[in-house]
Design an enzyme around this catalytic site. Structure first.
Site, PDB file in Angstrom:
ATOM      1  N   CYS A 190       0.833  -1.197   0.000  1.00 44.16           N
ATOM      2  CA  CYS A 190       0.000   0.000   0.000  1.00 44.16           C
ATOM      3  C   CYS A 190       0.871   1.252   0.000  1.00 44.16           C
ATOM      4  O   CYS A 190       1.723   1.419   0.890  1.00 44.16           O
ATOM      5  CB  CYS A 190      -0.917   0.015   1.225  1.00 44.16           C
ATOM      6  SG  CYS A 190      -1.887   1.530   1.377  1.00 44.16           S
ATOM      7  N   CYS A 223      -4.201   0.791   8.665  1.00 45.47           N
ATOM      8  CA  CYS A 223      -3.513  -0.492   8.862  1.00 45.47           C
ATOM      9  C   CYS A 223      -2.289  -0.301   9.760  1.00 45.47           C
ATOM     10  O   CYS A 223      -1.654   0.748   9.759  1.00 45.47           O
ATOM     11  CB  CYS A 223      -3.068  -1.066   7.521  1.00 45.47           C
ATOM     12  SG  CYS A 223      -4.430  -1.616   6.475  1.00 45.47           S
ATOM     13  N   GLN A 242     -21.207  -6.712  11.146  1.00 40.26           N
ATOM     14  CA  GLN A 242     -19.799  -7.051  11.015  1.00 40.26           C
ATOM     15  C   GLN A 242     -19.290  -6.705   9.621  1.00 40.26           C
ATOM     16  O   GLN A 242     -19.953  -6.959   8.621  1.00 40.26           O
ATOM     17  CB  GLN A 242     -19.591  -8.540  11.289  1.00 40.26           C
ATOM     18  CG  GLN A 242     -19.819  -8.941  12.739  1.00 40.26           C
ATOM     19  CD  GLN A 242     -18.648  -8.574  13.638  1.00 40.26           C
ATOM     20  OE1 GLN A 242     -17.651  -8.001  13.198  1.00 40.26           O
ATOM     21  NE2 GLN A 242     -18.776  -8.891  14.912  1.00 40.26           N
ATOM     22  N   GLU A 286     -31.421  -5.265  23.100  1.00 40.79           N
ATOM     23  CA  GLU A 286     -30.600  -4.263  22.417  1.00 40.79           C
ATOM     24  C   GLU A 286     -31.126  -2.880  22.756  1.00 40.79           C
ATOM     25  O   GLU A 286     -32.331  -2.646  22.795  1.00 40.79           O
ATOM     26  CB  GLU A 286     -30.637  -4.497  20.910  1.00 40.79           C
ATOM     27  CG  GLU A 286     -30.074  -3.383  20.056  1.00 40.79           C
ATOM     28  CD  GLU A 286     -28.603  -3.102  20.329  1.00 40.79           C
ATOM     29  OE1 GLU A 286     -28.253  -1.908  20.439  1.00 40.79           O
ATOM     30  OE2 GLU A 286     -27.819  -4.066  20.443  1.00 40.79           O
ATOM     31  N   ASP A 324     -22.294  -9.887  23.214  1.00 40.58           N
ATOM     32  CA  ASP A 324     -21.423  -9.316  22.179  1.00 40.58           C
ATOM     33  C   ASP A 324     -21.450  -7.797  22.332  1.00 40.58           C
ATOM     34  O   ASP A 324     -22.043  -7.081  21.521  1.00 40.58           O
ATOM     35  CB  ASP A 324     -21.913  -9.741  20.792  1.00 40.58           C
ATOM     36  CG  ASP A 324     -20.969  -9.303  19.680  1.00 40.58           C
ATOM     37  OD1 ASP A 324     -19.877  -8.783  19.988  1.00 40.58           O
ATOM     38  OD2 ASP A 324     -21.324  -9.466  18.494  1.00 40.58           O
ATOM     39  N   CYS A 328     -14.486  -7.675  21.000  1.00 36.17           N
ATOM     40  CA  CYS A 328     -13.611  -7.046  20.012  1.00 36.17           C
ATOM     41  C   CYS A 328     -12.441  -6.335  20.682  1.00 36.17           C
ATOM     42  O   CYS A 328     -11.648  -5.669  20.006  1.00 36.17           O
ATOM     43  CB  CYS A 328     -14.388  -6.065  19.136  1.00 36.17           C
ATOM     44  SG  CYS A 328     -15.158  -4.714  20.046  1.00 36.17           S
TER      45      CYS A 328
END
Length: 408
Positions: free
Chosen positions: A68, A77, A244, A294, A339, A366
């Site tokens: 890249c 990144c 996701q 939720e 989650d 995560c």
């Protein structure tokens, strides 16, 4: 401060090289373990410094030439200079270190689940706009002008080209592009002065176009949402709903959850922070009854749509704060799936989980740091059986985890 020559000892949890200068730890971008580099200090604090590499004196055998051209500028990144097998080893070891440090756990982390598609895997991107179109520079609000991103599909990069070439970006703040197997959604987040005539719709033939002003979405062309398939299920993806970003990766993640669940069809399942209901619907065929909770109303509306679209009869959804809804709901689960967002569980939710006393919890995380913190809070009631890292975000330092807890 004059440049220094240092030996990189290891990588930190953000993918930066770690060295020491004058008794202070130095975090070095674009440096790998065991490399000898000349560095320039770019930030100095009381106990630590940040630096960039000026010259490589001894490079690692694991180093790759980044494919890249924006790697050294863009903040997207972190590990494009490290070969993929070593990225996996780094993430697996990172999870081991964090759960040992913050939760006191050892020998519970399993082998990492790799990503089958390490480039072009993202189905969502947000481009920043400030006289340029691109991503933020590392740790700044400066926009790096880009013409393409290796983590996006060819179709999404083609959309970026159309945006750059044909749209008047005056009064545009951000542009979100979401892609599914069959469709694409482009959302222009704009200021009040923006006019929809700035978007030449003839250049956006195969996608839906929306304009967002504040919290309101206006459909300019096409549909207000996408649909995407996970396994044999169809899911609605609204612009503001969490979904996701790695389709093939999420199937691996959810298959890991299914494999760890041990469901036989007789169990009640509680799906907390359920979003649009994806995990609950996927496990529903192996459960007796599923209840999803939720806090975001739009996500619950999507979850109900998804339930009806897929003809799932044994799942219900409630909207509200997780802890509050749990306290006021008579539902006795055998399995709880959580989650949560990156911040992890709040104290009220943890209190209610302890009260419910389900025989098993599967925690999808995560962030290994907040996962470890929450595991520490649950350690008197639950034993951690295994933690399985899953690589959903190749070339970044981020890693998902599936953690299985059993009632003591």
């Amino acid at each position: 401060m004059e440049n220094k020559v240092v030996k990189i000892e290891s990588l930190d949890h953000q993918g930066r090289g770690i060295a020491h200068v004058d008794g202070k730890v130095v975090f070095v971008w674009n440096a790998l373990a065991l490399e000898t580099v000349e560095i320039e200090i770019i930030k100095e604090k009381k106990k630590w410094m940040e630096a960039k590499v000026v010259r490589f004196l001894e490079s690692s055998h694991d180093r790759l030439e980044s494919p890249c051209p924006y790697f050294l500028e863009c903040g997207g990144c972190d590990l494009l200079h490290l070969n993929y097998q070593k990225q996996l080893e780094y993430k697996e070891e990172k999870v081991r270190e964090l759960v040992k440090k913050f939760a006191g756990l050892d020998h519970v982390v399993q082998s990492i689940v790799p990503n089958d598609q390490i480039f072009g895997y993202r189905n969502k991107v947000v481009f920043q706009v400030d006289h340029k179109v691109g991503f933020y520079r590392k740790k700044s609000n400066q926009v790096v002008d880009i013409c393409g991103c290796l983590l996006l599909s060819k179709v999404m990069n083609s959309m970026l080209s159309s945006i750059r070439d044909f749209v008047d970006l005056s009064y545009v703040k951000e542009i979100m592009v979401r892609e599914s197997s069959d469709d694409m959604l482009v959302v222009f987040d704009v200021e009040s002065q923006f006019s929809i005539t700035q978007i030449p719709l003839e250049k956006f033939l195969n996608c839906s176009v929306l304009v967002k002003r504040g919290h309101n979405y206006e459909v300019i062309k096409g549909n207000a949402f996408l649909t995407e398939r996970i396994f044999d299920y169809t899911f609605k993806v609204s612009p503001s709903s969490f979904f996701q970003v790695n389709k093939s990766g999420v199937e691996k993640l959810y298959q890991t959850v299914i494999d760890c669940s041990g469901l036989t069809g007789k169990e009640n399942v509680l799906d907390l922070y359920c979003g649009t209901g994806t995990i609950g619907i996927v496990v529903s065929k192996k459960a007796k009854q599923v209840l999803g909770i939720e806090v975001h109303e739009a996500a619950v509306e999507d979850a109900i749509w998804n339930k009806q679209k897929n003809g799932v009869q044994n799942i219900e959804f409630l909207c509200g704060d997780t802890g509050t809804v749990l306290k006021n709901t008579l539902f006795y689960p055998d399995l709880v799936i959580v989650d949560p967002p990156r911040a992890g569980l709040d104290s009220f939710a943890i209190h209610e989980l302890k009260r419910i006393h389900a025989s098993k919890i599967i925690y999808v995380s995560c962030d290994p740091v907040t996962l470890s913190r929450d595991l520490k809070c649950l350690e008197m009631e639950y034993e951690v059986k295994i933690i399985i890292p899953v690589d959903m975000f190749s070339h970044t330092y981020h890693v998902e985890c599936v953690c299985v807890l059993s009632l003591r």
